[in-house]
Design an enzyme around this catalytic site. Structure first.
Site, PDB file in Angstrom:
ATOM      1  N   SER A 112      12.128   6.269   7.539  1.00 53.36           N
ATOM      2  CA  SER A 112      11.705   5.947   8.903  1.00 53.36           C
ATOM      3  C   SER A 112      12.208   4.549   9.256  1.00 53.36           C
ATOM      4  O   SER A 112      11.989   3.601   8.503  1.00 53.36           O
ATOM      5  CB  SER A 112      10.182   5.997   9.005  1.00 53.36           C
TER       6      SER A 112
ATOM      7  N   CYS B  31       6.311  -5.288  15.407  1.00 48.91           N
ATOM      8  CA  CYS B  31       6.017  -4.345  16.483  1.00 48.91           C
ATOM      9  C   CYS B  31       4.611  -4.612  17.010  1.00 48.91           C
ATOM     10  O   CYS B  31       3.674  -4.850  16.240  1.00 48.91           O
ATOM     11  CB  CYS B  31       6.149  -2.908  15.985  1.00 48.91           C
TER      12      CYS B  31
ATOM     13  N   CYS C 161      -1.504   5.563   9.987  1.00 48.81           N
ATOM     14  CA  CYS C 161      -0.249   4.964  10.411  1.00 48.81           C
ATOM     15  C   CYS C 161      -0.510   3.695  11.218  1.00 48.81           C
ATOM     16  O   CYS C 161      -1.296   3.692  12.149  1.00 48.81           O
ATOM     17  CB  CYS C 161       0.528   5.975  11.250  1.00 48.81           C
TER      18      CYS C 161
ATOM     19  N   SER D  23      11.239   5.348  14.796  1.00 49.98           N
ATOM     20  CA  SER D  23      10.038   4.879  15.484  1.00 49.98           C
ATOM     21  C   SER D  23      10.416   4.515  16.914  1.00 49.98           C
ATOM     22  O   SER D  23      10.918   3.419  17.167  1.00 49.98           O
ATOM     23  CB  SER D  23       9.451   3.671  14.751  1.00 49.98           C
ATOM     24  N   LEU D  24      10.180   5.428  17.833  1.00 51.25           N
ATOM     25  CA  LEU D  24      10.646   5.263  19.208  1.00 51.25           C
ATOM     26  C   LEU D  24       9.624   4.519  20.061  1.00 51.25           C
ATOM     27  O   LEU D  24       9.879   3.422  20.535  1.00 51.25           O
ATOM     28  CB  LEU D  24      10.954   6.639  19.805  1.00 51.25           C
TER      29      LEU D  24
ATOM     30  N   CYS E  76       1.377  -2.640  15.589  1.00 50.42           N
ATOM     31  CA  CYS E  76       1.292  -2.365  14.154  1.00 50.42           C
ATOM     32  C   CYS E  76       0.618  -3.517  13.420  1.00 50.42           C
ATOM     33  O   CYS E  76       1.074  -4.662  13.492  1.00 50.42           O
ATOM     34  CB  CYS E  76       2.695  -2.126  13.586  1.00 50.42           C
TER      35      CYS E  76
ATOM     36  N   GLY F 264       6.764  -2.234   5.902  1.00 52.40           N
ATOM     37  CA  GLY F 264       8.130  -2.728   5.920  1.00 52.40           C
ATOM     38  C   GLY F 264       9.108  -1.807   6.622  1.00 52.40           C
ATOM     39  O   GLY F 264       8.815  -0.658   6.932  1.00 52.40           O
TER      40      GLY F 264
ATOM     41  N   GLU G 261       0.819  -1.204   0.000  1.00 48.70           N
ATOM     42  CA  GLU G 261       0.000   0.000   0.000  1.00 48.70           C
ATOM     43  C   GLU G 261       0.856   1.259   0.000  1.00 48.70           C
ATOM     44  O   GLU G 261       1.917   1.320   0.631  1.00 48.70           O
ATOM     45  CB  GLU G 261      -0.952  -0.017   1.209  1.00 48.70           C
TER      46      GLU G 261
ATOM     47  N   CYS H 266       3.552   8.324   1.155  1.00 48.97           N
ATOM     48  CA  CYS H 266       4.091   7.332   2.076  1.00 48.97           C
ATOM     49  C   CYS H 266       4.298   6.030   1.306  1.00 48.97           C
ATOM     50  O   CYS H 266       3.331   5.443   0.813  1.00 48.97           O
ATOM     51  CB  CYS H 266       3.121   7.136   3.234  1.00 48.97           C
TER      52      CYS H 266
ATOM     53  N   CYS I 293       6.121  -7.129   6.936  1.00 48.19           N
ATOM     54  CA  CYS I 293       7.224  -6.638   7.765  1.00 48.19           C
ATOM     55  C   CYS I 293       7.599  -7.724   8.760  1.00 48.19           C
ATOM     56  O   CYS I 293       6.734  -8.375   9.342  1.00 48.19           O
ATOM     57  CB  CYS I 293       6.823  -5.365   8.516  1.00 48.19           C
TER      58      CYS I 293
ATOM     59  N   ASN J  19      -3.867   3.725  16.054  1.00 49.10           N
ATOM     60  CA  ASN J  19      -4.970   3.397  15.152  1.00 49.10           C
ATOM     61  C   ASN J  19      -5.386   1.942  15.368  1.00 49.10           C
ATOM     62  O   ASN J  19      -4.625   1.024  15.051  1.00 49.10           O
ATOM     63  CB  ASN J  19      -4.551   3.623  13.702  1.00 49.10           C
TER      64      ASN J  19
END
Length: 364
Positions: free
Chosen positions: A196, A115, A338, A218-219, A118, A164, A91, A104, A111, A295
């Site tokens: 990122s 995480c 996101c 990405s913290l 996600c 990814g 996407e 984006c 991926c 999200n």
């Protein structure tokens, strides 16, 4: 077998033309036709000799990945589903704003980093995208927007922040970045192209030397204990190493700060104590923060932080002098926000085996 010219950056295309007995300026001509004008038909490249056009038709193609679907959100966000073969799709999301248009882009089908918050990571990992599949997302978006020459800037910013981990597909990502920056292709500035990463420390250092663009990290957590749970790659590259890599990166970065992405999850990482921990963590790293509302997706145990809690968290950072933005949710109605880019990707890996795929590659 015909070669896809979208798989070459400028140097690669020049080398390929040399192998065909052609001069370097021919590569620049074709680059402009392909990327600035969005032309895939060699016959339409009218300033190229007919004999060369015939040679190109026999030996090469300009083949961007196909668009499977094109969805427009009520807020103007646009999501493209891009076919990358074998039943897999990725996407690409266009976010239009008054002063810019941000695309984006995805770099992998799925991926492997898994995480916890996600949805993309929950589908597993299939494979890295090729250069043509990465840059082809920008090619197709420009085409859909009717951009016919490189002087237009409908898409002014690109972020490698789709599906990814970009730095786990390093060589192809860097080749695509170089095309974005190339004057004969898209001509974007380094400040307007962002990679990122979840924190692949050795590869952050490689990017610093090879193609330093803007960097977002990405913290999502202020300490190793929590980040080990939320972002498993932290177990390999803990926060002390990551912060040091960020400091090194800034020596050559086009911006004088790192952007830290921080997804706000109720009761998990959003307390005022967490905010104070964040301040201690980044005290030596010039940075800005982008606070992202979580999200939701089916099966997730997490909830979005209340707006008031996000405000309190942001205020602590702002009072300490850190530029802090609260990202607006965009594209919720088409699952383009996101962390929601789950797509239609077949999971062909076991979770543990899949997680190791990019980590072994980046060591090479």
């Amino acid at each position: 077998m015909a070669v896809n010219l979208l798989d070459f950056d400028a140097d690669g295309l020049t080398a390929w033309f040399a192998e065909q007995g052609e001069k370097p300026f021919r590569a620049k001509q074709v680059l402009r036709w392909m990327h600035r004008s969005g032309v895939a038909d060699f016959d339409a490249m009218t300033d190229i000799a007919k004999s060369l056009r015939e040679k190109l038709k026999a030996r090469a193609v300009v083949a961007p990945p196909a668009v499977v679907s094109d969805k427009l959100s009520d807020d103007g966000t646009r999501k493209f589903l891009i076919d990358v073969g074998n039943g897999n799709a990725v996407e690409t999301v266009l976010i239009p704003e008054d002063d810019r248009g941000t695309l984006c882009i995805s770099t992998q089908a799925g991926c492997a980093l898994d995480c916890a918050f996600c949805s993309t990571g929950k589908q597993g990992f299939n494979r890295n995208l090729t250069v043509s599949e990465i840059i082809g997302q920008l090619w197709q978006a420009n085409n859909a927007l009717g951009v016919v020459h490189g002087d237009e800037r409908v898409i002014s910013n690109v972020v490698m922040m789709g599906m990814g981990e970009p730095l786990a597909n390093y060589d192809n990502t860097v080749a695509a970045l170089r095309l974005m920056l190339e004057d004969h292709a898209y001509g974007l500035s380094r400040r307007r192209v962002t990679v990122s990463t979840s924190g692949l420390v050795p590869v952050i250092d490689r990017l610093r030397e090879d193609c330093p663009v803007a960097l977002a990290v990405s913290l999502h957590a202020p300490n190793d204990r929590l980040r080990d749970e939320l972002v498993p790659i932290n177990q390999k590259y803990p926060l002390k190493e990551l912060m040091a890599a960020c400091q090194r990166y800034l020596e050559k970065a086009p911006r004088d700060f790192i952007t830290f992405e921080y997804t706000m999850m109720a009761g998990v990482n959003d307390s005022e104590a967490h905010a104070r921990e964040v301040l201690a963590l980044v005290r030596d790293v010039p940075c800005k923060f982008n606070l992202i509302p979580f999200n939701p997706f089916p099966g997730s145990p997490f909830r979005r932080s209340p707006a008031e809690q996000v405000r309190r968290f942001a205020d602590i950072l702002i009072q300490a002098g850190i530029v802090t933005t609260k990202r607006k949710t965009r594209g919720d109605d088409i699952d383009a926000a996101c962390g929601q880019l789950a797509g239609q990707v077949q999971d062909k890996t076991r979770r543990t085996a899949g997680r190791m795929i990019p980590l072994t590659e980046v060591r090479s």
